[in-house]
Write a protein that holds these residues in place. Structure first.
Motif, mmCIF file in Angstrom:
data_model
loop_
_atom_site.group_PDB
_atom_site.id
_atom_site.type_symbol
_atom_site.label_atom_id
_atom_site.label_comp_id
_atom_site.label_asym_id
_atom_site.label_seq_id
_atom_site.Cartn_x
_atom_site.Cartn_y
_atom_site.Cartn_z
ATOM 1 N N PHE A 221 0.834 -1.192 0.000
ATOM 2 C CA PHE A 221 0.000 0.000 0.000
ATOM 3 C C PHE A 221 0.875 1.251 0.000
ATOM 4 C CE2 PHE A 221 -1.923 3.289 2.727
ATOM 5 C CZ PHE A 221 -3.006 3.615 1.942
ATOM 6 N N GLY A 222 0.602 2.156 -0.915
ATOM 7 C CA GLY A 222 1.405 3.367 -0.962
ATOM 8 C C GLY A 222 0.946 4.286 -2.062
ATOM 9 N N ARG A 243 -10.572 2.862 -17.607
ATOM 10 C CA ARG A 243 -10.066 1.509 -17.842
ATOM 11 C C ARG A 243 -9.295 1.008 -16.624
ATOM 12 N NH1 ARG A 243 -7.697 2.726 -21.993
ATOM 13 N NH2 ARG A 243 -5.544 2.938 -21.276
ATOM 14 N N LEU A 244 -8.475 1.867 -16.039
ATOM 15 C CA LEU A 244 -7.682 1.477 -14.877
ATOM 16 C C LEU A 244 -8.572 1.137 -13.687
ATOM 17 C CD1 LEU A 244 -4.861 1.233 -13.586
ATOM 18 C CD2 LEU A 244 -5.019 3.664 -13.007
ATOM 19 N N SER A 245 -9.574 1.963 -13.431
ATOM 20 C CA SER A 245 -10.456 1.714 -12.292
ATOM 21 C C SER A 245 -11.342 0.498 -12.526
ATOM 22 C CB SER A 245 -11.313 2.953 -12.003
ATOM 23 O OG SER A 245 -12.137 3.269 -13.113
ATOM 24 N N ARG A 246 -11.649 0.210 -13.787
ATOM 25 C CA ARG A 246 -12.456 -0.970 -14.101
ATOM 26 C C ARG A 246 -11.630 -2.243 -13.926
ATOM 27 N NH1 ARG A 246 -13.893 0.590 -18.707
ATOM 28 N NH2 ARG A 246 -12.344 -0.518 -19.966
ATOM 29 N N ASP A 251 -7.924 -1.866 -6.042
ATOM 30 C CA ASP A 251 -6.513 -1.514 -5.840
ATOM 31 C C ASP A 251 -6.277 -0.011 -5.907
ATOM 32 O OD1 ASP A 251 -6.039 -4.198 -5.682
ATOM 33 O OD2 ASP A 251 -5.206 -4.397 -7.693
ATOM 34 N N LEU A 252 -7.076 0.693 -6.684
ATOM 35 C CA LEU A 252 -6.919 2.132 -6.842
ATOM 36 C C LEU A 252 -7.891 2.829 -5.894
ATOM 37 C CD1 LEU A 252 -5.486 4.365 -8.443
ATOM 38 C CD2 LEU A 252 -7.361 4.269 -10.096
ATOM 39 N N ILE A 297 -2.947 6.658 -5.320
ATOM 40 C CA ILE A 297 -2.819 5.989 -4.031
ATOM 41 C C ILE A 297 -3.555 4.658 -4.096
ATOM 42 C CG2 ILE A 297 -3.256 6.162 -1.554
ATOM 43 C CD1 ILE A 297 -3.344 9.214 -1.937
ATOM 44 N N GLY A 298 -2.859 3.577 -3.737
ATOM 45 C CA GLY A 298 -3.502 2.277 -3.814
ATOM 46 C C GLY A 298 -2.577 1.138 -3.473
ATOM 47 N N VAL A 299 -2.846 -0.030 -4.041
ATOM 48 C CA VAL A 299 -2.124 -1.258 -3.718
ATOM 49 C C VAL A 299 -1.402 -1.767 -4.958
ATOM 50 C CG1 VAL A 299 -2.375 -3.661 -2.975
ATOM 51 C CG2 VAL A 299 -3.764 -1.876 -1.916
ATOM 52 N N ASP A 300 -0.120 -2.074 -4.798
ATOM 53 C CA ASP A 300 0.680 -2.676 -5.876
ATOM 54 C C ASP A 300 0.604 -1.871 -7.167
ATOM 55 O OD1 ASP A 300 1.656 -4.800 -4.379
ATOM 56 O OD2 ASP A 300 -0.112 -6.032 -4.764
ATOM 57 N N LEU A 301 0.718 -0.567 -7.076
ATOM 58 C CA LEU A 301 0.712 0.281 -8.256
ATOM 59 C C LEU A 301 2.107 0.313 -8.868
ATOM 60 C CD1 LEU A 301 -1.446 3.264 -6.920
ATOM 61 C CD2 LEU A 301 -2.204 1.255 -8.209
ATOM 62 N N ASP A 302 2.175 0.094 -10.165
ATOM 63 C CA ASP A 302 3.457 0.041 -10.872
ATOM 64 C C ASP A 302 3.780 1.433 -11.424
ATOM 65 O OD1 ASP A 302 5.520 -0.250 -12.726
ATOM 66 O OD2 ASP A 302 4.900 -2.267 -13.293
ATOM 67 N N PRO A 303 4.769 2.133 -10.868
ATOM 68 C CA PRO A 303 5.081 3.500 -11.328
ATOM 69 C C PRO A 303 5.428 3.575 -12.806
ATOM 70 C CG PRO A 303 6.193 3.010 -9.264
ATOM 71 C CD PRO A 303 5.635 1.716 -9.765
ATOM 72 N N THR A 304 6.181 2.597 -13.283
ATOM 73 C CA THR A 304 6.598 2.615 -14.687
ATOM 74 C C THR A 304 5.398 2.471 -15.616
ATOM 75 O OG1 THR A 304 8.740 1.637 -14.083
ATOM 76 C CG2 THR A 304 8.085 1.520 -16.401
#
Length: 317
Positions: A221-222, A243-246, A251-252, A297-304
């Motif tokens: 989480f971060g 699309r990301l939230s769906r 996680d988001l 802000i969320g869980v296991d978010l990939d910055p790249t």
């Protein structure tokens, strides 16, 4: 004119009711409706609040997340009707959730185009965090993580029960988890009302200097800070967010930002799970460099991966 609603949340035993009682003692409690969510038959907290604000407490029993569609919406509709009939008048609503509630479902109440949204507006989500147990709660409880992630203001309670080193550790973890939230240390719930009321967090976004902090391997989480010169196409950006939230609805948690859009526009993004808005805001100041800055802000978010998606949403020339 819409009435501001403050969502007061926080994990079990964090000190929400203590904070609320303090606020009611330092503002005109007779002009405030308190919507109190209690899980179980004993309405102990409601009774304590009634002592300060008699006749202004409304109860929603059971899990408020599950009760949003029925009980909570009914409560706000009844407030509209009671005000129309002259039975009650008020300037604001403070909604206190249970310790296990996800404030996102509550926030959704004010996002629809209906009579509730016409009469009420979400002012801010205020999350109370126990200084003694906050780090453990964040490590072990997805509910606590969500409550912190959604916050516009973080009130660190029970500051008198920890030493300076422990308080610094809690503050650092909260800054990592939600770098855009205002953080306040409180003794016995004592905060200035202006620090948590009339924040207008969902009407504007004050961009702060953000510090990137690496996450812990055991704690996914971060937050991720994304920056790009842009300008960005709002339609493509909106499609990406939908699309990301769906694809990752759980996680988001929260995302905010300022977007450099086409035509030199400065657009503010506010999002909670799959609900988000893009609104044209004030012009860029002379001392600002127009660019897009988003905080996810969320869980296991990939910055790249997220950075690449933001860049792909640039306005095509």
């Amino acid at each position: 004119m819409t009435t501001p609603v403050t969502i007061l949340t926080g994990f079990l035993g964090a000190g929400k009711t203590t904070l609320l009682r303090h606020l009611l003692r330092h503002i005109d409690a007779h002009r405030v409706v308190v919507v109190e969510n209690e899980f179980g038959a004993a309405n102990i907290d409601s009774e304590l609040l009634e002592e300060i604000s008699p006749g202004m407490v409304r109860r929603v029993n059971g899990c408020i997340c599950c009760a949003v569609e029925v009980d909570l919406r009914h409560t706000f509709r009844s407030l509209i009707e009671a005000r129309k009939r002259g039975h009650i008048d008020f300037d604001r609503v403070i909604l206190e959730t249970t310790g296990m509630a996800d404030a996102a479902g509550v926030a959704e109440t004010f996002s629809r185009r209906d009579e509730i949204a016409e009469a009420f507006r979400l002012d801010a989500i205020v999350t109370v965090v126990d200084a003694r147990h906050g780090i453990v709660d964040l490590r072990n409880s997805p509910v606590a993580q969500t409550q912190v992630a959604l916050a516009d203001v973080l009130v660190v309670s029970k500051a008198d029960l920890v030493d300076a080193e422990a308080m610094a550790a809690v503050s650092a973890r909260l800054a990592e988890a939600n770098p855009t939230a205002t953080r306040i240390e409180a003794l016995h719930g004592a905060v200035e009302p202006a620090q948590v009321l009339d924040v207008d967090a969902f009407g504007r976004f004050r961009l702060r200097r953000l510090v990137r902090v690496g996450g812990h391997a055991h704690d996914p989480f971060g937050s991720v800070v994304l920056e790009d010169d842009g300008p960005h196409d709002l339609r493509r950006l909106g499609a990406w967010l939908r699309r990301l939230s769906r694809e990752r609805p759980y996680d988001l948690y929260r995302y905010k930002g300022v977007i450099r859009a086409g035509g030199g526009r400065r657009v503010v993004l506010q999002g909670v799970h799959d609900l988000f808005s893009l609104q044209t805001a004030r012009r860029w100041r002379a001392d600002e460099t127009p660019r897009t800055t988003l905080v996810m802000i969320g869980v296991d978010l990939d910055p790249t991966e997220l950075q690449a998606a933001l860049e792909a949403a640039r306005l095509r020339r």
